[in-house]
Scaffold this motif. Structure first.
Motif, mmCIF file in Angstrom:
data_model
loop_
_atom_site.group_PDB
_atom_site.id
_atom_site.type_symbol
_atom_site.label_atom_id
_atom_site.label_comp_id
_atom_site.label_asym_id
_atom_site.label_seq_id
_atom_site.Cartn_x
_atom_site.Cartn_y
_atom_site.Cartn_z
ATOM 1 N N TRP A 1 -31.699 20.288 64.268
ATOM 2 C CA TRP A 1 -30.773 19.581 65.156
ATOM 3 C C TRP A 1 -30.046 18.480 64.391
ATOM 4 O O TRP A 1 -28.832 18.314 64.514
ATOM 5 N N GLU A 2 -30.782 17.736 63.589
ATOM 6 C CA GLU A 2 -30.179 16.677 62.779
ATOM 7 C C GLU A 2 -29.156 17.250 61.809
ATOM 8 O O GLU A 2 -28.099 16.666 61.590
ATOM 9 N N GLN A 3 -29.468 18.399 61.224
ATOM 10 C CA GLN A 3 -28.544 19.042 60.281
ATOM 11 C C GLN A 3 -27.258 19.467 60.993
ATOM 12 O O GLN A 3 -26.157 19.281 60.469
ATOM 13 N N ILE A 4 -27.395 20.005 62.194
ATOM 14 C CA ILE A 4 -26.219 20.411 62.980
ATOM 15 C C ILE A 4 -25.349 19.194 63.282
ATOM 16 O O ILE A 4 -24.124 19.224 63.113
ATOM 17 N N LYS A 5 -25.972 18.092 63.733
ATOM 18 C CA LYS A 5 -25.220 16.867 64.039
ATOM 19 C C LYS A 5 -24.535 16.331 62.786
ATOM 20 O O LYS A 5 -23.380 15.901 62.837
ATOM 21 N N LYS A 6 -25.238 16.364 61.672
ATOM 22 C CA LYS A 6 -24.697 15.878 60.401
ATOM 23 C C LYS A 6 -23.445 16.678 60.018
ATOM 24 O O LYS A 6 -22.419 16.107 59.648
ATOM 25 N N GLU A 7 -23.534 18.006 60.143
ATOM 26 C CA GLU A 7 -22.398 18.863 59.796
ATOM 27 C C GLU A 7 -21.228 18.650 60.746
ATOM 28 O O GLU A 7 -20.073 18.590 60.316
ATOM 29 N N GLU A 8 -21.521 18.537 62.048
ATOM 30 C CA GLU A 8 -20.454 18.328 63.034
ATOM 31 C C GLU A 8 -19.681 17.046 62.771
ATOM 32 O O GLU A 8 -18.469 16.988 62.964
ATOM 33 N N SER B 1 -24.345 12.497 53.390
ATOM 34 C CA SER B 1 -25.541 11.911 52.785
ATOM 35 C C SER B 1 -26.408 11.247 53.856
ATOM 36 O O SER B 1 -25.935 10.967 54.957
ATOM 37 N N THR B 2 -27.653 10.993 53.502
ATOM 38 C CA THR B 2 -28.564 10.328 54.434
ATOM 39 C C THR B 2 -28.083 8.918 54.733
ATOM 40 O O THR B 2 -28.170 8.458 55.878
ATOM 41 N N SER B 3 -27.526 8.233 53.741
ATOM 42 C CA SER B 3 -27.025 6.881 54.006
ATOM 43 C C SER B 3 -25.857 6.916 54.993
ATOM 44 O O SER B 3 -25.722 6.010 55.826
ATOM 45 N N GLU B 4 -25.028 7.955 54.942
ATOM 46 C CA GLU B 4 -23.956 8.094 55.936
ATOM 47 C C GLU B 4 -24.552 8.343 57.323
ATOM 48 O O GLU B 4 -24.037 7.829 58.317
ATOM 49 N N VAL B 5 -25.623 9.134 57.382
ATOM 50 C CA VAL B 5 -26.306 9.375 58.654
ATOM 51 C C VAL B 5 -26.865 8.054 59.195
ATOM 52 O O VAL B 5 -26.768 7.775 60.389
ATOM 53 N N MET B 6 -27.430 7.241 58.311
ATOM 54 C CA MET B 6 -27.961 5.941 58.728
ATOM 55 C C MET B 6 -26.847 5.038 59.251
ATOM 56 O O MET B 6 -27.018 4.367 60.268
ATOM 57 N N ARG B 7 -25.713 5.036 58.559
ATOM 58 C CA ARG B 7 -24.583 4.213 59.006
ATOM 59 C C ARG B 7 -24.045 4.690 60.350
ATOM 60 O O ARG B 7 -23.414 3.926 61.077
ATOM 61 N N ASP B 8 -24.292 5.947 60.672
ATOM 62 C CA ASP B 8 -23.817 6.524 61.927
ATOM 63 C C ASP B 8 -24.664 6.084 63.127
ATOM 64 O O ASP B 8 -24.252 6.270 64.263
ATOM 65 N N VAL B 9 -25.839 5.501 62.880
ATOM 66 C CA VAL B 9 -26.652 4.984 63.991
ATOM 67 C C VAL B 9 -25.877 3.814 64.585
ATOM 68 O O VAL B 9 -25.521 2.875 63.867
#
Length: 157
Positions: A12-19, A24-32
């Motif tokens: 699920w996290e991978q799908i959200k990341k791609e969408e 990168s993980t740091s971009e995912v963190m900044r997205d919180v």
């Protein structure tokens, strides 16, 4: 074949990341969202690090980090410097330890606030019953009432 809970979350996290086009993980963190309460945001960011293995297995290791950060706050105070950054690290470490223990830090802090108010109310009421005002008492005198309240809470949970 049924996927495990962890794998479902990873997928699920991978799908959200791609969408969202996050690379990168740091971009995912900044997205919180930074609109979240800080302790909740800290837990979510830490969980992102956990998902890629950047985490401790044992909460006691996170507790050691709290001690380290506490020492750094003291060092800043002893040096006469502003301890804000180190306090931030201390709170972040506390949120991390809570998360590793399965505790939601935002809820735990809210409960601690309510407990503090309840105990303070006891101190205030019992001082008044003694004919005293809090602003005329020493911290030590108020602490006697505080400890009395804690003992009553332990006796009558």
């Amino acid at each position: 074949v049924s996927k495990g809970r962890e794998q479902i979350i990873k997928d699920w996290e991978q799908i959200k990341k791609e969408e969202k086009g996050l690379r990168s993980t740091s971009e995912v963190m900044r997205d919180v969202p930074d609109s979240l309460p800080a302790l909740m945001r800290a837990s979510k960011v830490q969980n992102k690090a956990h998902q890629i293995g950047f985490d401790w297995d044992d909460p006691r290791e996170a507790l050691d980090k709290i001690s380290e950060e506490n020492d750094e706050v003291r060092q800043e105070l002893d040096a006469g410097r502003d301890p804000e950054e180190e306090f931030g690290d201390l709170l972040f470490a506390a949120a991390h330890a809570a998360r590793l223990c399965g505790v939601q830090p935002e809820l735990a802090l809210d409960r601690a606030i309510e407990k503090f108010i309840r105990r303070f109310s006891y101190v205030e009421e019992h001082a008044k019953m003694q004919g005293r005002e809090l602003n005329g008492m020493t911290l030590e005198e108020m602490d006697v009432l505080w400890e009395e309240c804690k003992a009553l809470e332990r006796k009558n949970p």
